[in-house]
Scaffold this active site. Structure first.
Site, mmCIF file in Angstrom:
data_model
loop_
_atom_site.group_PDB
_atom_site.id
_atom_site.type_symbol
_atom_site.label_atom_id
_atom_site.label_comp_id
_atom_site.label_asym_id
_atom_site.label_seq_id
_atom_site.Cartn_x
_atom_site.Cartn_y
_atom_site.Cartn_z
ATOM 1 C CG ASP A 102 -21.967 -98.574 7.490
ATOM 2 O OD1 ASP A 102 -21.870 -99.469 8.568
ATOM 3 O OD2 ASP A 102 -21.000 -98.502 6.546
ATOM 4 C CB SER A 137 -14.387 -98.795 8.907
ATOM 5 O OG SER A 137 -15.310 -97.808 8.230
ATOM 6 C CB ALA A 191 -21.776 -105.275 -0.268
ATOM 7 C CB CYS A 213 -23.236 -105.144 5.938
ATOM 8 S SG CYS A 213 -22.051 -103.818 6.246
HETATM 9 ZN ZN LIG Z 1 -19.137 -98.643 6.944
#
Ligand SMILES: [Zn+2]
Length: 203
Positions: free
Chosen positions: A53, A61, A133, A137
């Site tokens: 990420d 987000s 997780a 993702c």
């Molecule tokens: Zn993220």
């Protein structure tokens, strides 16, 4: 199940500091995936790739912009680094950065990245997915892996869930199964004989 070095790949999803205990967006027991993945990296003898990420500081987000998450995994910050114990030397090449655009969220390692093309270019047919997780993702990556035409296996002892709502992780696994993703424990994998030596070449 025996791993096939020519056509199998490990896909490690977001094993990053911010997703482990003490990080900005900790997944409960998130760090527990690291030793399991390290064992596979050292013994499996197959291609291994990793996603991370990798957000701009004002990513959509984040809560400050009305998103669901605290600020996490800002590109280049210590929280965005891979977990310090992860055996990076065994991960061949690909650091696939995702959700790098300010106004676009991306949970899947395949979304907006070269991951599918890279894997196809290497002859990959089956991917074994672990990391963080489960309910975000990992799930999105596994589902997109199916859509991209790969056989997808979920390493059930190498994932952990956020569980914002209790049971989210279990529901995610059910959703993945319904899409043809096969859950498997890392202990059920047989390693090719050639991997019993010093391990794959470090690049
Ligand atoms: Zn993220």
């Amino acid at each position: 199940m025996k791993l096939e070095p020519g056509t199998d790949a490990l896909v490690l999803v977001d094993v990053q500091v911010d997703f482990c205990p003490g990080g900005a967006l900790p997944v409960p027991e998130g760090d527990r995936v690291v030793p399991v993945l390290n064992r596979l990296l050292r013994l499996a003898g197959v291609l291994a790739v990793a996603t991370r990420d990798w957000h701009p500081p004002d990513h959509c987000s984040f809560a400050g912009r009305g998103g669901p998450w605290p600020v996490h995994c800002v590109a280049g910050t210590p929280g965005a680094a891979f977990h310090p114990d992860l055996d990076l030397a065994r991960i061949e090449h690909v650091i696939t950065n995702k959700a790098t655009a300010r106004d676009e969220e991306a949970y899947s390692g395949f979304q907006g990245t070269d991951l599918a093309a890279f894997l196809r270019g290497r002859g990959t047919r089956r991917i074994f997915v672990g990391g963080l997780a489960t309910d975000y993702c990992v799930k999105a990556t596994a589902l997109d892996g199916r859509k991209a035409g790969f056989q997808v296996y979920l390493l059930t002892d190498a994932i952990r869930a956020v569980d914002v709502h209790p049971g989210d992780g279990d529901r995610a696994i059910a959703e993945m199964r319904a899409a043809g993703v096969v859950p498997i424990k890392s202990a059920d994998l047989e390693f090719p004989v050639s991997a019993a030596g010093p391990g794959p070449t470090v690049r």
